[in-house]
Each structure stands twice: as C-alpha cells, then as structure tokens.
Design a protein around this motif. Sequence first.
Motif, short mmCIF file in Angstrom:
data_model
loop_
_atom_site.label_atom_id
_atom_site.label_comp_id
_atom_site.label_asym_id
_atom_site.label_seq_id
_atom_site.Cartn_x
_atom_site.Cartn_y
_atom_site.Cartn_z
N SER A 181 0.72 -1.47 0.06
CA SER A 181 0.02 0.14 0.28
C SER A 181 0.87 1.40 -0.12
CB SER A 181 -0.91 -0.50 1.05
OG SER A 181 -2.55 -0.95 0.89
N GLY A 182 2.37 1.38 -0.25
CA GLY A 182 2.94 1.96 0.45
C GLY A 182 2.30 2.94 0.39
N THR A 241 -0.04 4.98 1.74
CA THR A 241 -1.51 4.82 2.10
C THR A 241 -1.24 3.54 3.61
OG1 THR A 241 -2.42 4.80 0.17
CG2 THR A 241 -3.70 4.16 1.82
N ARG A 276 9.05 1.73 -5.01
CA ARG A 276 7.01 1.76 -4.68
C ARG A 276 7.34 0.52 -5.20
NH1 ARG A 276 5.59 7.26 -4.49
NH2 ARG A 276 3.18 6.62 -4.99
N CYS A 318 -3.13 -4.53 -1.08
CA CYS A 318 -2.94 -3.39 -1.89
C CYS A 318 -4.05 -2.23 -1.84
CB CYS A 318 -2.17 -3.41 -2.85
SG CYS A 318 -1.89 -2.40 -4.19
N GLN A 347 -3.06 1.97 -4.58
CA GLN A 347 -1.63 2.00 -5.42
C GLN A 347 -1.97 1.12 -6.19
OE1 GLN A 347 1.84 3.88 -4.36
NE2 GLN A 347 -0.45 3.97 -2.72
N ARG A 402 -1.08 3.13 -10.08
CA ARG A 402 -0.32 2.94 -11.01
C ARG A 402 0.34 2.06 -11.38
NH1 ARG A 402 1.94 7.67 -7.11
NH2 ARG A 402 3.28 6.96 -8.04
#
Length: 372
Positions: A66-67, A69, A130, A155, A158, A161
């Motif tokens: 989820s980076g 987030t 990322r 996830c 994300q 992207r």
Amino acid sequence: MSIPYMRPGSHPQSRFMWATTPSVHCNRADATTNLRDRLRITISDLTDIYVDFFDELQVVRIIDLSGSTTHQWQWLKILHDFHGRPGGPPELRLTVVHEDSEFLDYMQTLLSKQAGTLMPSFHFDKVVGRLEALDFSNLREILKINFGEAVVISCALQMHRLLAVDDDDDASRDGIAQLQQMANKAHLKQMMMASSPRSTLSYPQTPSPQRQIPKLLVSFLSAVRALKPNIVVMMEQEADHNAPLFRERFAEMLRYYAALFDSLNAAAAGREDDERARVERVLLREEIKNMLVCEGAQRHERHEKLSQWEMHMNRCEFQSVPLSFDAIREGKEKMMSSGLKECRGIEEDKHRLLLSWGETHLYSVSAWRPRG
C-alpha cells in the motif's frame, strides 16, 4: 512578505478552485495523516478479512503493497485480532513496501515491541521502493516469501499506478492544448460550469469501455499468480479518471472530488476548517494535478472503477473471493458510528464493499485469488 490565508467557500466548485491554487500554507505530513484517518474505516475492513480468512493457519505471510497509504495502526490492529484468535495466534511474517526507509524503521520498532507481548513469533521485513518500480521477475525473493507460507497480499490505493502507459500522441496533444486554454482562471470556471449540472454530486456515471491491459499490470499480476497467494485484497478509488480524452477525465474528476470534499466536510463537522483545507490543498491537489496536467507514463493517477478492475483481474486469470459477512457488517457499523451518516457500505453478492457518499461511490474493496 507573508501571503494572507484565504478560506475556501463551501460549494464544491469553489473548493476545487481553491484546492488547485498553489499555496505556501501546507503541511504534507499532517494532511497525509488526516486523510489516512478518514480511510481507516475502510482499511480496517481489510484487516478483518485477513483474520477471518486465516482462521486456522499456523504460518501467515502478509505482503503490504500500500506504500504511502499504509499505517502502523492497521497492523497493530491485526496483531491484537490474531492474539484473540481461538487456538492462539499464528506465526506472522509481515513484508511492507514503502519508499521511506525511516518510516519502515519506525514501523518495525513499534510493531516488534507490540508483538513481543501478543505473538509467539513475529517477523518484519522491509522493502524500500514503490510498487511500480519493483522487479516483478524476482518478486518472491524481493518480498522475502518462503515456500510453504500462506500468503495474503494487501494493496490499498496503489494498483492504479500500474496502469500508466504512453498515451496516444494525438490525445496527449489535445489534453495539453486544452490545459493551455484553461491557464486562464475565468476559462477554467466556465468549463467547470459547462461540465457540471446544478448538482455536481448527481453527475451521471457512464459505464467504462473495456480497455487494453497495460503491460506493467499484466507483468505484476503474472508474478503474483506465480506466488500462489491465498488471497489478494485490493482497495481502489471508485472513479474513472483514466479516460483517454481530457474533457472526459475533467468531468469525472469534478463529480468525484465534489463528493469527496463534501465527505471531508462532514467528517470535520464541529472542528476548525484548517485541517480539512490542508488535506484538500496538499493531497487532493496533487492527485488532481497529476490526472489533468500529466500525460503518458507520468500520469500515474489513473483511477478506474471496480467494474473495470473486474475485467482486468478476470483476463489475468484471477477469480473473485466473497468477502467476510462480519467484515462487511462491522464496516457499516463503523461508518455510521463515525458520524458519517450519509456514508454507507453497499454489499452486492458479498463480493465487494463500496464506500459511498450520497449516491457517489468513493472507494471499493474486493478480494481475489488465482484461478485454478
């Protein structure tokens, strides 16, 4: 010389104009935390899905893709949920992908300390980067996945992207030409009025046409299939901001963000407006700017509706997994208890959860596994 602080108006169009105007009065960290707080209601449902799905398994590997987030709160909750599981907690191994190494260090320290009193065995693996920059040809080694582990992949906000492609040159030139026209605020306001009916929230939603699956997404999903995960849980913006024509993206953006601004307004009821203003100015402004100003591979805010994601997942040999009834029920209760009485979850055949404001869907949660 200081710039006077200007408050936005209450109408969605005036808030859009204000949010997309540059300002020095922004704190990205504060706004990021605030928006995460607004999404915790839905993200907590993801953790409920994990716990219910791995009811009897003894070794569980969770991959968090989820980076920006992701939040330690989500995984603190799952530690406590697993701790209370009948029969005792499993051995939990968590891999988190995030571009901020300091954040990963902090998260590892916090979760490891908490796990010491809640779990018999807890392992934290960090991957700096990322999602779209990972080497999908070597995903098992990068994500530290061992053979024999039960694997769940999470996830949130994300996966869109991975839809970035080099757009058609004519479409790009058309978008750039229209943006040059819109450089004049008066023209922008005129276009907004022309693109929006009296109520922006009631803007008609048109079905998305079937599109080609970008190679990057195909590569990722193929690599995920090879991992044979038990479940893939994804959360995405429920909007069509990936239309090839600029004017279509603009109209859809107006409808979606007007509803999102209104939901933030309701969530901030009784508090100062500055907090909500920072969210709109810092985070939402960057999303809007990317989807309107950028083209080609640089336009990564390519949100698509769940109906489109269902086509992508099915064509890449994934099948839908029914969501936990308890997760859906608890999600609805949390939304109501938070004071967002116009915000609701919608259950359809137990295969998805939609977070909505009024008649406008904002976010979707769905679960998948490789077919066969």
